[in-house]
Design a protein around this motif. Structure first.
Motif, short mmCIF file in Angstrom:
data_model
loop_
_atom_site.label_atom_id
_atom_site.label_comp_id
_atom_site.label_asym_id
_atom_site.label_seq_id
_atom_site.Cartn_x
_atom_site.Cartn_y
_atom_site.Cartn_z
N ILE A 191 1.02 -1.22 0.28
CA ILE A 191 0.08 -0.14 -0.01
C ILE A 191 0.93 1.23 -0.05
O ILE A 191 -0.23 2.14 -0.18
N LYS A 214 9.01 8.10 4.75
CA LYS A 214 9.56 6.19 3.99
C LYS A 214 8.14 5.61 4.80
O LYS A 214 7.49 5.61 5.84
N PRO A 242 5.99 2.02 3.86
CA PRO A 242 6.75 0.65 4.44
C PRO A 242 6.47 -0.56 2.96
O PRO A 242 6.86 -0.55 1.74
N VAL A 243 8.13 -0.86 3.48
CA VAL A 243 8.33 -2.22 2.76
C VAL A 243 8.30 -3.78 2.82
O VAL A 243 8.51 -3.08 4.26
N THR A 244 8.25 -3.78 1.74
CA THR A 244 8.07 -5.75 2.16
C THR A 244 9.12 -6.68 2.32
O THR A 244 10.00 -6.32 1.57
N THR A 245 9.71 -7.27 3.71
CA THR A 245 10.22 -8.26 3.87
C THR A 245 10.08 -9.42 4.06
O THR A 245 9.24 -9.68 4.67
N ASN A 264 14.63 -1.35 5.91
CA ASN A 264 14.35 -1.30 7.09
C ASN A 264 15.35 -1.43 8.22
O ASN A 264 16.16 -0.22 8.95
N LEU A 312 -2.97 -0.23 12.83
CA LEU A 312 -1.56 0.72 12.45
C LEU A 312 -1.42 1.27 12.46
O LEU A 312 -1.38 2.19 11.21
N GLU A 365 8.58 7.59 8.95
CA GLU A 365 7.87 6.46 8.61
C GLU A 365 6.44 5.83 9.52
O GLU A 365 7.09 5.52 10.87
N HIS A 416 3.31 0.23 10.38
CA HIS A 416 2.74 -0.69 10.25
C HIS A 416 3.63 -0.92 8.82
O HIS A 416 3.99 0.12 8.15
N GLY A 417 3.14 -1.98 8.16
CA GLY A 417 3.92 -2.85 7.22
C GLY A 417 3.67 -2.62 5.74
O GLY A 417 2.29 -1.30 6.36
N SER A 418 3.80 -3.49 5.31
CA SER A 418 2.92 -2.58 3.28
C SER A 418 1.73 -3.30 3.15
O SER A 418 1.31 -3.36 2.04
N ALA A 419 0.92 -4.19 4.43
CA ALA A 419 -0.54 -4.76 3.75
C ALA A 419 -0.92 -4.61 2.92
O ALA A 419 -1.74 -5.00 2.55
N ASP A 463 -2.20 -7.36 2.62
CA ASP A 463 -3.36 -8.12 1.42
C ASP A 463 -4.51 -6.89 1.61
O ASP A 463 -5.42 -7.51 0.47
N ILE A 464 -4.64 -5.52 1.46
CA ILE A 464 -5.21 -4.01 0.65
C ILE A 464 -4.46 -3.73 -0.30
O ILE A 464 -5.02 -2.64 -0.84
N ASN A 496 -5.13 2.83 4.81
CA ASN A 496 -5.53 4.57 5.69
C ASN A 496 -4.19 5.33 5.66
O ASN A 496 -3.45 4.33 6.41
P1 NAI Z 1 1.00 -5.03 8.31
O1 NAI Z 1 1.29 -3.69 9.54
O2 NAI Z 1 1.45 -4.53 6.10
O3 NAI Z 1 -0.06 -5.38 8.07
C1 NAI Z 1 -1.02 -5.79 9.30
C2 NAI Z 1 -2.79 -5.80 9.01
O4 NAI Z 1 -2.89 -4.40 9.40
C3 NAI Z 1 -3.32 -6.18 7.95
O5 NAI Z 1 -5.07 -6.56 8.13
C4 NAI Z 1 -2.93 -4.75 6.83
O6 NAI Z 1 -4.28 -4.73 5.56
C5 NAI Z 1 -3.44 -4.22 8.27
N1 NAI Z 1 -3.02 -2.48 7.67
C6 NAI Z 1 -1.20 -1.97 7.91
N2 NAI Z 1 -1.65 -1.02 7.93
C7 NAI Z 1 -2.90 -0.32 7.63
C8 NAI Z 1 -3.31 1.07 6.95
N3 NAI Z 1 -2.53 1.95 6.84
N4 NAI Z 1 -4.60 0.82 6.27
C9 NAI Z 1 -5.54 -0.39 7.16
N5 NAI Z 1 -5.08 -0.82 7.29
C10 NAI Z 1 -3.61 -1.07 6.91
O7 NAI Z 1 1.56 -6.10 9.21
P2 NAI Z 1 2.13 -7.29 8.46
O8 NAI Z 1 1.19 -8.22 7.10
O9 NAI Z 1 2.90 -8.20 9.31
O10 NAI Z 1 3.15 -7.29 7.34
C11 NAI Z 1 3.05 -7.68 6.03
C12 NAI Z 1 4.94 -6.89 5.14
O11 NAI Z 1 5.08 -5.50 6.13
C13 NAI Z 1 6.11 -7.68 5.46
O12 NAI Z 1 6.90 -7.89 4.58
C14 NAI Z 1 6.81 -6.80 6.41
O13 NAI Z 1 8.12 -7.17 7.12
C15 NAI Z 1 6.69 -5.71 6.56
N6 NAI Z 1 6.61 -4.68 7.24
C16 NAI Z 1 7.55 -3.50 6.75
C17 NAI Z 1 7.30 -2.57 8.43
C18 NAI Z 1 8.11 -1.43 7.51
O14 NAI Z 1 8.80 -0.57 6.15
N7 NAI Z 1 8.51 -0.17 8.44
C19 NAI Z 1 7.08 -2.59 9.42
C20 NAI Z 1 6.52 -3.35 9.38
C21 NAI Z 1 5.82 -4.88 9.01
#
Ligand code: NAI
Length: 335
Positions: free
Chosen positions: A12, A66, A68-71, A81, A240, A256, A259-262, A264-265, A272
């Motif tokens: 996202i 910044k 989020p980026v996927t890891t 990160n 998040l 930054e 939250h992560g790169s979500a 799933d959405i 958001n």
């Molecule tokens: P996530 O934070 O991406 O998502 C967890 C849940 O929260 C999901 O259901 C997602 O849809 C929801 N969510 C997160 N941010 C949202 C937003 N802005 N608006 C609406 N819903 C939101 O955590 P997840 O799934 O554990 O990680 C996904 C990827 O993100 C992984 O590759 C992880 O390593 C990376 N990541 C990157 C970070 C960064 O770049 N700073 C920090 C945390 C995770």
């Protein structure tokens, strides 16, 4: 005109980055965005998820926003990160956590700040496979990094009219490593007699945070506990989608969200952008655009408090674009 590095990230990330840059444009702040892609897609094209050009850009501009980026989990490249924080010595990860009017949560009156050490602990990623059935991770805690983060926490408390710094550890079990962290916090605390100093074990902290979070103020933690606890505290104020953060070093600052790169959405116009917007508020303050920062913060808080245009994670049905437009309309009214 200030030049700011913008890392749109993965998942996202590009959607919320577009929302935020549109909103900042509408504020009339002159920012020259130095857009630097990083992450999983870049890794495929350039062979590394964090090309040197990204680091050079932040070193030159000294400030970045910044997304989020996927890891990849359990395999693949090291976290962008973690590498960025290490490379730029962004030693303090600061995550304020305060109730937002209009977001219903089990607790009112939450107003705490997580100050997480950002450069060492298990996050150094020093691991080895001992055998097929055994793997080891090295947890490194140093006097230098612990003292530096403790000082940051006390200075933060002093400059933001906070009363108490809580040092969080598991020093009853990790007697040497977390013990050293506590020893450093105690030493630094002596230099700040005007700030109350307390200690708490991380498991007890977690329980108390979900029973009586109002009692906490500034929390200072080693890296891994800080990572976990700051997701918990994000949950206390609505999740998040609204949890902001900043990575601060001596030379550079990278703002930054928690939250992560979500994934799933991704691409569904559902994300958001509030967390990244609140990061942008702090970024604007950091570059001296205090007045515009206040207008932006007021607009975000007003749209959420009105409750008419909210994204799905906050119980609404608005798309990212609709929410973005509502904030731009509100900025016009407030400017
Ligand atoms: P996530 O934070 O991406 O998502 C967890 C849940 O929260 C999901 O259901 C997602 O849809 C929801 N969510 C997160 N941010 C949202 C937003 N802005 N608006 C609406 N819903 C939101 O955590 P997840 O799934 O554990 O990680 C996904 C990827 O993100 C992984 O590759 C992880 O390593 C990376 N990541 C990157 C970070 C960064 O770049 N700073 C920090 C945390 C995770």
């Amino acid at each position: 005109m200030t030049t700011v590095t913008l890392v749109p990230g993965d998942g996202i990330g590009p959607e919320i980055s577009e929302s935020v840059t549109r909103i900042i444009d509408s504020l009339g702040v002159k920012i020259d965005w130095d857009v630097q892609t990083a992450g999983a897609d870049v890794a495929e094209k350039e062979g590394t998820p964090l090309p040197q050009r990204v680091i050079d850009s932040i070193k030159k501009n000294k400030v970045a926003l910044k997304a989020p980026v996927t890891t990849p989990i359990g395999k693949g490249f090291r976290s962008v990160n973690v590498a960025l924080r290490k490379e730029l010595d962004l030693y303090a990860n600061v995550r304020p956590c305060k109730n937002i009017e209009g977001i219903k949560t089990p607790f009112d009156g939450v107003n705490l700040v997580v100050v997480r050490e950002n450069t060492e602990d298990l996050y150094a990623g020093v691991e080895r496979k001992v055998s097929d059935d055994c793997a080891e991770s090295i947890k490194t805690i140093t006097r230098g990094a612990s003292t530096r983060i403790a000082k940051y926490a006390f200075e933060y408390a002093l400059n933001n009219s906070r009363k108490t710094v809580w040092a969080v550890s598991k020093a009853n079990i990790c007697k040497l490593s977390d013990g050293l962290f506590l020893e450093c916090c105690r030493e630094v605390a002596k230099e700040y007699p005007q700030i109350e100093y307390k200690e708490i074990l991380v498991d007890n902290l977690c329980m108390q945070l979900v029973q009586n979070p109002q009692k906490f103020d500034v929390l200072v933690l080693p890296n891994l506990y800080g990572d976990i606890v700051s997701d918990l505290t994000a949950g206390l104020i609505g999740g998040l989608g609204v949890a902001q953060g900043a990575n601060i070093g001596k030379e550079c600052a990278v703002f930054e969200p928690v939250h992560g790169s979500a994934p799933d959405i991704k691409g569904q116009n559902k994300a958001n952008p509030t967390a990244l917007l609140l990061c942008a508020v702090n970024m604007l303050k950091h570059i001296g655009e205090t007045e515009k920062a206040q207008i932006l913060e007021s607009a975000v808080l007003k749209v959420i408090a009105d409750g008419k245009v909210l994204t799905a994670d906050l119980g609404g049905s608005a798309t990212t674009d609709e929410y973005t437009n509502a904030i731009i309309d509100c900025i016009k009214l407030l400017s």
